[in-house]
Write a protein that holds these residues in place. Structure first.
Motif, PDB file in Angstrom:
ATOM      1  N   UNK A  36      -7.744  40.865  10.901  1.00 63.42           N
ATOM      2  CA  UNK A  36      -6.505  40.700  10.437  1.00 63.42           C
ATOM      3  C   UNK A  36      -6.823  40.357   8.759  1.00 63.42           C
ATOM      4  N   UNK A  37      -8.187  39.514   8.543  1.00 62.32           N
ATOM      5  CA  UNK A  37      -8.587  39.403   6.986  1.00 62.32           C
ATOM      6  C   UNK A  37      -8.708  40.735   6.366  1.00 62.32           C
ATOM      7  N   UNK A  38      -9.421  41.503   6.996  1.00 59.33           N
ATOM      8  CA  UNK A  38      -9.567  43.036   6.536  1.00 59.33           C
ATOM      9  C   UNK A  38      -8.299  43.716   6.209  1.00 59.33           C
ATOM     10  N   UNK A  39      -7.430  43.588   7.094  1.00 62.16           N
ATOM     11  CA  UNK A  39      -6.074  44.387   6.815  1.00 62.16           C
ATOM     12  C   UNK A  39      -5.351  43.850   5.635  1.00 62.16           C
ATOM     13  N   UNK A  40      -5.626  42.531   5.476  1.00 60.81           N
ATOM     14  CA  UNK A  40      -4.729  42.041   4.054  1.00 60.81           C
ATOM     15  C   UNK A  40      -5.772  42.590   2.859  1.00 60.81           C
ATOM     16  N   UNK A  48      -6.815  37.274  -2.749  1.00 61.03           N
ATOM     17  CA  UNK A  48      -6.877  35.981  -2.162  1.00 61.03           C
ATOM     18  C   UNK A  48      -6.466  36.056  -0.760  1.00 61.03           C
ATOM     19  N   UNK A  49      -7.291  35.574   0.321  1.00 61.20           N
ATOM     20  CA  UNK A  49      -6.703  35.469   1.769  1.00 61.20           C
ATOM     21  C   UNK A  49      -6.943  34.016   1.954  1.00 61.20           C
ATOM     22  N   UNK A  50      -6.080  33.218   2.568  1.00 59.27           N
ATOM     23  CA  UNK A  50      -6.028  31.971   2.907  1.00 59.27           C
ATOM     24  C   UNK A  50      -6.033  31.933   4.680  1.00 59.27           C
ATOM     25  N   UNK A  65     -16.362  33.912   9.302  1.00 56.78           N
ATOM     26  CA  UNK A  65     -16.014  35.009   8.194  1.00 56.78           C
ATOM     27  C   UNK A  65     -17.244  35.078   7.433  1.00 56.78           C
ATOM     28  N   UNK A  66     -18.118  34.159   7.194  1.00 57.84           N
ATOM     29  CA  UNK A  66     -19.225  34.410   6.471  1.00 57.84           C
ATOM     30  C   UNK A  66     -20.368  35.433   7.069  1.00 57.84           C
ATOM     31  N   UNK A  74     -12.691  46.167  -0.292  1.00 57.91           N
ATOM     32  CA  UNK A  74     -11.833  45.237   0.303  1.00 57.91           C
ATOM     33  C   UNK A  74     -12.182  43.872  -0.179  1.00 57.91           C
ATOM     34  N   UNK A  75     -12.727  43.793  -1.183  1.00 55.98           N
ATOM     35  CA  UNK A  75     -13.000  42.465  -1.586  1.00 55.98           C
ATOM     36  C   UNK A  75     -12.025  41.688  -2.006  1.00 55.98           C
ATOM     37  N   UNK A  76     -11.855  40.344  -1.596  1.00 57.11           N
ATOM     38  CA  UNK A  76     -11.133  39.476  -1.799  1.00 57.11           C
ATOM     39  C   UNK A  76     -11.610  38.037  -1.654  1.00 57.11           C
ATOM     40  N   UNK A  77     -11.122  36.885  -2.237  1.00 65.22           N
ATOM     41  CA  UNK A  77     -11.591  35.687  -2.046  1.00 65.22           C
ATOM     42  C   UNK A  77     -10.996  34.999  -0.810  1.00 65.22           C
TER      43      UNK A  77
END
Ligand code: C5P
Length: 243
Positions: A36-40, A48-50, A65-66, A74-77
């Motif tokens: 899901x994080x990768x999809x965003x 940024x993904x919270x 996640x680490x 796909x880089x995002x904070x």
């Protein structure tokens, strides 16, 4: 101004059967939440993904996640915050963690790990064109019945049908839902105190504010992993993508 995604991932996933919290279950060997994080992050607009973790699970989710860092474009904070008792409360806690320069917010269920990036981008584009709230939606395959309230009915009594809404006027809605950040903040502030299960989607709260909610086409692969059969389908979609 930045675009951020909030991913509520604090649900227990009771309907999926016994085991770890739903977002942490593996799909193709990788936790659903990581998909899901990768999809965003796959959207170039999202910086940024919270992630909203179970109330006592933030350190565990951070570590997970680490272990699965984002790569390439796909880089995002990625921030992790503890969630609440209801989905609505979890989203509110995620919104509270957003920096001031975020103007567009996506809210995306961890339970929709396979949403394609084109759907994410279409939602963002519609918000940037001025819609306060944007929802990906699909027509229904099933006819839907309205039923009477269960209060007063004895245990084991059959439910009674009270109506059949016209199917052509119904839509099944998905996530990510996209919002003008100030509109979504206002909706969550106004309805924070409501009792019960809370809102099952964020656009519904914006509707109650009286702001327009617009639809963009949803996608079959944005389905929600809720019951055991959904896991079978998700594995098949992943296998097809990797083939
Ligand atoms: O339960 P449901 O499938 O509607 O949950 C949708 C999303 O909301 C899931 O990603 C789930 O993890 C999240 N959720 C949450 N906090 C809760 C309940 C659900 O973040 N208390």
């Amino acid at each position: 101004a930045r675009t951020a995604a909030v991913i509520p991932a604090a649900g227990r996933g009771v309907r999926l059967g016994p085991g770890a919290p739903k977002a942490l279950r593996a799909l193709g060997g990788t936790p659903m939440l990581v998909h899901a994080v990768r999809a965003m992050a796959a959207s170039r607009a999202v910086s940024l993904v919270v992630v909203v973790a179970p109330p006592d699970g933030a350190p565990e989710v951070r570590a997970l996640l680490d272990d699965h860092p984002l790569t390439g474009h796909d880089r995002a904070e990625v921030l992790v915050v503890p969630g609440g008792e209801t989905r609505q409360e979890s989203v509110r806690l995620g919104l509270a963690a957003l920096p001031a320069d975020v103007a567009t917010v996506l809210v995306h269920d961890a339970a929709r790990p396979l949403v394609p990036v084109d759907t994410v981008d279409a939602v963002i584009a519609a918000v940037r064109e001025g819609a306060p709230a944007v929802v990906p939606a699909l027509p229904l395959a099933d006819t839907v019945k309205q039923v009477g309230p269960r209060t007063g009915a004895a245990e084991g009594e059959p439910e009674l049908v009270t109506g059949t809404p016209e199917r052509a006027l119904l839509r099944a809605v998905q996530t990510p839902q996209g919002f003008d950040r100030r509109t979504l903040d206002a909706a969550h502030e106004k309805f924070a105190a409501q009792e019960g299960e809370g809102a099952t989607d964020d656009a519904g709260m914006v509707e109650r504010l009286g702001a327009p909610v617009v639809l963009v086409p949803g996608h079959e692969e944005a389905f929600k992993v809720t019951r055991p059969l959904d896991l079978v389908l998700a594995e098949a979609v992943l296998a097809r993508r990797r083939a």
